[in-house]
Design a protein around this motif. Structure first.
Motif, PDB file in Angstrom:
ATOM      1  N   ALA A 130      44.787  90.059 124.684  1.00  0.00           N
ATOM      2  CA  ALA A 130      44.077  88.831 125.017  1.00  0.00           C
ATOM      3  C   ALA A 130      45.003  87.854 125.738  1.00  0.00           C
ATOM      4  N   SER A 131      44.418  87.070 126.621  1.00  0.00           N
ATOM      5  CA  SER A 131      45.171  86.052 127.347  1.00  0.00           C
ATOM      6  C   SER A 131      44.215  84.926 127.701  1.00  0.00           C
ATOM      7  N   TYR A 132      44.470  83.717 127.189  1.00  0.00           N
ATOM      8  CA  TYR A 132      43.574  82.603 127.457  1.00  0.00           C
ATOM      9  C   TYR A 132      43.531  82.227 128.936  1.00  0.00           C
ATOM     10  N   PRO A 133      44.678  82.152 129.624  1.00  0.00           N
ATOM     11  CA  PRO A 133      44.617  81.868 131.063  1.00  0.00           C
ATOM     12  C   PRO A 133      43.820  82.919 131.838  1.00  0.00           C
ATOM     13  N   LEU A 134      43.987  84.193 131.458  1.00  0.00           N
ATOM     14  CA  LEU A 134      43.264  85.248 132.160  1.00  0.00           C
ATOM     15  C   LEU A 134      41.769  85.167 131.867  1.00  0.00           C
ATOM     16  N   SER A 135      41.385  84.788 130.651  1.00  0.00           N
ATOM     17  CA  SER A 135      39.977  84.596 130.332  1.00  0.00           C
ATOM     18  C   SER A 135      39.392  83.453 131.164  1.00  0.00           C
ATOM     19  N   PHE A 136      40.185  82.402 131.358  1.00  0.00           N
ATOM     20  CA  PHE A 136      39.758  81.294 132.205  1.00  0.00           C
ATOM     21  C   PHE A 136      39.546  81.771 133.639  1.00  0.00           C
TER      22      PHE A 136
END
Length: 243
Positions: A130-136
């Motif tokens: 998981a990666s929050y920036p990548l989800s954004f």
């Protein structure tokens, strides 16, 4: 008039979420953006569930923020571009926009009979965690590379925003939230949401016809500058009052 337009945007956001090409794939998609798998999310181990649930919820929030930023910025652009136009041009814009919206409604209905209209292109890059920036970023891409089956709904809202530039930002923000909040709710109640999705999927065959008919009616009202007529419907009045 403003309340009616925003209510239409909210319904359109929910309509996009329940689209046949979106709803059935939500469990797998939520697992994907959280960097895990459906099998892992359904494990009975308490520790695994806690970790995955936190991951899937937070990644869903960043995903929703991604496409909300795009839609909101489009609203700002429409507002800054069209806010100063004169009344005669607005009337012409309503007529052109109404015709375009009617076309989107017809497209939805015809897509139930012509399979070639349901083609979609999508890409998923491989991700290991998981990666929050990548989800954004995926949220940004989700807004830009919208799939054809919900394209008519998005196109309708963008056209409606162009005909009401003064509230275009609010309209697209409401649309984004109405589309995004169910994503987050599904992430929070992931195990239950899968059962709801399976139950709802059996009725999706009526989706395109019902929504297409509503969009055509909306297009006619925009064309004739009678959108406020929707406020005469008791159900919509109750929805606006609750808001």
């Amino acid at each position: 008039m403003v309340e009616v337009t925003l209510a239409v945007a909210a319904l359109a956001g929910l309509g996009s979420f329940w689209a046949p090409c979106i709803l059935p794939m939500i469990p797998a998609f939520l697992a994907y953006i959280s960097g895990t798998t459906l099998a892992d999310l359904n494990k009975s181990s308490g520790e695994v569930v806690v970790v995955n649930r936190a991951s899937i919820v937070l990644n869903s929030v960043f995903f929703v923020l991604g496409f909300s930023v795009v839609f909101s910025m489009i609203g700002v652009v429409i507002n800054s571009t069209l806010i100063g136009v004169d009344g005669e041009f607005v009337g012409l814009l309503n007529q052109v926009g109404g015709i375009i919206i009617i076309g989107f409604g017809a497209f939805l209905i015809l897509s139930t009979k012509i399979n070639s209209l349901n083609m979609e292109k999508k890409f998923l890059v491989r991700r290991e965690k998981a990666s929050y920036p990548l989800s954004f970023v995926f949220g940004l891409a989700f807004a830009v590379g919208w799939t054809p089956c919900v394209g008519p709904i998005l196109g309708t809202i963008l056209t409606l925003a162009a005909t009401t530039p003064a509230i275009s930002f609010n309209l697209l923000l409401v649309y984004s939230l109405s589309l995004g909040i169910p994503f987050i709710v599904m992430a929070i109640f992931f195990s239950r949401s899968q059962r709801i999705i399976r139950a709802m999927s059996r009725h999706l065959k009526y989706y395109s016809v019902v929504l297409g008919a509503f969009i055509i009616i909306l297009g006619v009202l925009v064309y004739t500058n009678q959108l406020a007529y929707l406020a005469n419907f008791p159900l919509l009045n109750e929805l606006i009052a609750l808001g």
